[in-house]
Scaffold this motif. Structure first.
Motif, PDB file in Angstrom:
ATOM      1  N   ARG A 195       0.800  -1.074   0.164  1.00 30.14           N
ATOM      2  CA  ARG A 195      -0.006  -0.111  -0.101  1.00 30.14           C
ATOM      3  C   ARG A 195       1.033   1.348   0.047  1.00 30.14           C
ATOM      4  O   ARG A 195       2.141   1.202   0.363  1.00 30.14           O
ATOM      5  CB  ARG A 195      -1.028  -0.122   1.434  1.00 30.14           C
ATOM      6  CG  ARG A 195      -1.804  -1.073   1.164  1.00 30.14           C
ATOM      7  CD  ARG A 195      -2.597  -1.288   2.595  1.00 30.14           C
ATOM      8  NE  ARG A 195      -3.666  -0.154   2.656  1.00 30.14           N
ATOM      9  CZ  ARG A 195      -4.301  -0.179   3.786  1.00 30.14           C
ATOM     10  NH1 ARG A 195      -4.098  -1.076   4.964  1.00 30.14           N
ATOM     11  NH2 ARG A 195      -4.934   0.816   4.130  1.00 30.14           N
ATOM     12  N   HIS A 196       0.270   2.242  -0.394  1.00 30.63           N
ATOM     13  CA  HIS A 196       1.226   3.455  -0.484  1.00 30.63           C
ATOM     14  C   HIS A 196       1.535   3.882   1.083  1.00 30.63           C
ATOM     15  O   HIS A 196       0.942   3.865   2.165  1.00 30.63           O
ATOM     16  CB  HIS A 196       0.353   4.834  -0.959  1.00 30.63           C
ATOM     17  CG  HIS A 196       1.006   5.878  -1.051  1.00 30.63           C
ATOM     18  ND1 HIS A 196       2.058   6.245  -1.831  1.00 30.63           N
ATOM     19  CD2 HIS A 196       0.785   7.035  -0.150  1.00 30.63           C
ATOM     20  CE1 HIS A 196       2.514   7.507  -1.954  1.00 30.63           C
ATOM     21  NE2 HIS A 196       1.818   8.075  -0.717  1.00 30.63           N
ATOM     22  N   ARG A 235      -5.182   2.534  -4.024  1.00 33.62           N
ATOM     23  CA  ARG A 235      -3.921   2.051  -4.995  1.00 33.62           C
ATOM     24  C   ARG A 235      -3.190   1.117  -4.387  1.00 33.62           C
ATOM     25  O   ARG A 235      -2.765   1.411  -3.231  1.00 33.62           O
ATOM     26  CB  ARG A 235      -3.174   3.151  -5.483  1.00 33.62           C
ATOM     27  CG  ARG A 235      -4.109   4.278  -6.281  1.00 33.62           C
ATOM     28  CD  ARG A 235      -4.090   4.188  -7.661  1.00 33.62           C
ATOM     29  NE  ARG A 235      -2.756   4.249  -8.134  1.00 33.62           N
ATOM     30  CZ  ARG A 235      -2.092   3.507  -8.927  1.00 33.62           C
ATOM     31  NH1 ARG A 235      -2.959   2.623  -9.429  1.00 33.62           N
ATOM     32  NH2 ARG A 235      -0.963   3.439  -9.258  1.00 33.62           N
TER      33      ARG A 235
END
Length: 110
Positions: free
Chosen positions: A35-36, A66
């Motif tokens: 994950r970011h 995202r």
């Protein structure tokens, strides 16, 4: 003008399946997902197509989030979470991946 017969005719149920390509079971199931702003987490890859995949990982990801996926022997692939339920996550790739990559990951029967 509609008659009573045509007004109440039965209609076939709508198809729930909305994928753009067939998903194939995979023979290589280990990968990682990030994950970011977080470290990569191990993930199990359950199925894949050129457009997306289903993974199992302890992510807590939400729809629209995202992710970066990395499959064995491959470069990171950007994806968006389409659905998440009970530890499983369905992802849509940012761009279709190469069919050769799908064939390399899919079970030989496919």
């Amino acid at each position: 003008m509609a008659s009573r017969v045509t007004q109440y005719r039965s209609v076939a149920p709508a198809s729930v399946e909305q994928r753009g390509a067939v998903r194939h079971p995979v023979s290589v199931s280990r990968g990682s997902v990030r994950r970011h702003g977080t470290e990569p987490t191990d993930a199990l890859l359950h199925d894949i197509s050129i457009f997306g995949c289903r993974i199992q990982a302890d992510l807590g990801a939400e729809r629209g989030e995202r992710l970066w996926l990395r499959f064995p022997g491959g470069m990171p692939v950007g994806a968006t979470v389409v659905w998440a339920d009970q530890g499983f996550t369905g992802c849509r790739f940012d761009a279709p991946i190469d069919r050769a990559a799908v064939r390399a990951l899919a079970l030989p029967a496919y």
